[in-house]
Design an enzyme around this catalytic site. Structure first.
Site, mmCIF file in Angstrom:
data_model
loop_
_atom_site.group_PDB
_atom_site.id
_atom_site.type_symbol
_atom_site.label_atom_id
_atom_site.label_comp_id
_atom_site.label_asym_id
_atom_site.label_seq_id
_atom_site.Cartn_x
_atom_site.Cartn_y
_atom_site.Cartn_z
ATOM 1 N N HIS A 57 3.039 7.260 -5.207
ATOM 2 C CA HIS A 57 2.761 6.084 -4.378
ATOM 3 C C HIS A 57 1.529 6.325 -3.496
ATOM 4 C CE1 HIS A 57 4.177 2.630 -1.757
ATOM 5 N NE2 HIS A 57 3.397 3.277 -0.913
ATOM 6 N N GLU A 58 1.524 7.455 -2.794
ATOM 7 C CA GLU A 58 0.421 7.759 -1.879
ATOM 8 C C GLU A 58 -0.867 8.059 -2.631
ATOM 9 O OE1 GLU A 58 0.566 7.327 1.281
ATOM 10 O OE2 GLU A 58 2.705 6.865 1.277
ATOM 11 N N HIS A 61 -2.760 4.914 -3.275
ATOM 12 C CA HIS A 61 -3.586 4.523 -2.117
ATOM 13 C C HIS A 61 -4.895 5.314 -2.108
ATOM 14 C CE1 HIS A 61 -0.532 2.085 -0.281
ATOM 15 N NE2 HIS A 61 0.301 3.088 -0.055
ATOM 16 N N ASP A 157 2.875 -0.301 4.331
ATOM 17 C CA ASP A 157 1.763 -0.955 3.655
ATOM 18 C C ASP A 157 1.705 -2.448 3.964
ATOM 19 O OD1 ASP A 157 1.256 1.515 2.483
ATOM 20 O OD2 ASP A 157 2.535 1.080 0.772
#
Length: 368
Positions: A57-58, A61, A157
């Site tokens: 997930h990170e 980003h 987010d």
């Protein structure tokens, strides 16, 4: 981030684990049955797999941020999730929206892939850790991760997406204040919901969201106050310097009789080193005041020019871990920026841009 250590790198981005994450694994090992329904080694393994999803997930980003030329310092795993650290938030609202939405979209994509794999393996009977069962559970976790992160509350987010949308029409600081207010209202409601439900984890999440939103507003205030300021606006110009032939005792005397804590080392008008407050104190306390500056000074340290933005200097400090940056002009020392000096400038200009500190702005006002 303090109290964390590096466990590897992904796509050139360091991945770090906070020390409290180890405490979470210990808690799951001994009390996982009552918390998540699985304990012991199997519980620890499941939590590690969940956090592998968090890293994915990170990393999403981080990849989008890199696409827009935004530096990513590292990805740090915490007991409540992960964070991809960037020295500065994206300055373009559209970029912030796309960077922020990338994580939840990645989690949903991963959930779909895990669901497909679970269907291929089948939902085997005989225990949670059969391949089909664990993949379905991880798919569910990623869906929850995506939905939770889309809530319009900092530092999730969704809060950043909300700020990005607001910033399309409002000033960045105003957009941040509104998004922070929404996030803190959400955190207060979640806190009392957690108390009523006797859910400690929900209460901790609420505190994390509230404090994270507060920190975001504070950081944006710093960004606004620094604005377009450069090193020349805030640097110390009357800089006390050391020679490589001085002793730590000489530096200590300068330290106690003045306000300067970090000292550039100059030899024949050439900058050759830097002695920070931490190095000086360690030398005096653990070694000897007779130690030569040439033996204790840092030789690899960041420097900047007079027109370098203060935002970039803060990034240099963050990346290097050194809280003092000598300011140069044509190879000669002209000033010094320390983290304390940036703090003084921010304290004076917090919440608005100090145009009166900018000589160029002053000339423009006079000519108009």
């Amino acid at each position: 981030m303090k109290w964390s250590w590096k466990i590897g790198s992904l796509m050139g981005i360091p991945v770090r684990v906070h020390s409290t994450f180890v405490l979470l694994l210990i808690l799951i090992y001994f009390a996982g049955i009552s918390l998540i329904g699985i304990g012991g080694f199997q519980g620890v393994l499941f939590v590690v797999l969940i956090f592998a999803s968090v890293v994915f997930h990170e990393l999403s980003h981080a990849m989008v941020a890199r696409y827009y030329g935004i530096n990513v310092l590292d990805i740090t795993l915490l007991p409540i999730g992960g964070v991809a650290r960037m020295p500065n938030p994206p300055s373009v609202p559209k970029q912030e929206i796309l960077i922020s939405i990338a994580g939840p979209l990645a989690s949903l994509s991963l959930a779909f892939i895990l669901w497909l794999l679970a269907e291929l393996f089948g939902t085997n009977d005989g225990g949670f850790f059969k391949s089909g069962s664990i993949l379905m559970q991880l798919a569910a976790v990623n869906i929850v991760l995506a939905i939770f992160n889309l809530l319009p509350a900092f530092p999730m987010d969704g809060g950043r997406v909300l700020r990005g949308i607001l910033a399309l029409y409002l000033k960045p600081y105003t957009a941040t204040k509104i998004a922070v207010g929404v996030g803190q209202v959400f955190a207060i409601l979640l806190f009392f919901w957690g108390l009523l439900a006797m859910n400690l984890f929900m209460v901790l999440i609420a505190l994390f969201v509230y404090l994270g939103a507060e920190a975001e507003e504070r950081q944006m205030g710093i960004m606004v106050s620094l604005g377009g300021a450069d090193a020349k606006s805030a640097m110390i110009t009357d800089v006390s310097v050391l020679s490589p032939r001085n002793s730590a005792g000489d530096a200590a005397e300068k330290f106690t009789r003045g306000f300067q804590s970090d000292f550039p080392v100059v030899d024949d008008r050439r900058l050759v080193g830097l002695v920070t407050k931490e190095i000086l104190l360690e030398t005096i306390h653990k070694k000897s005041p007779d130690e030569l500056i040439s033996s204790i000074m840092i030789r690899d340290f960041p420097t900047a020019l007079e027109d370098t933005p203060l935002i970039e200097i803060l990034e240099k400090m963050e990346n290097s871990g050194i809280r003092a940056v000598p300011i140069m002009r044509t190879g000669e020392l002209k000033g010094l920026i320390t983290i304390e000096q940036v703090g003084r400038y921010n304290m004076l200009c917090s919440g608005y841009a100090c145009e009166f500190m900018n000589p160029t702005a002053e000339v423009n006002r006079q000519t108009t």
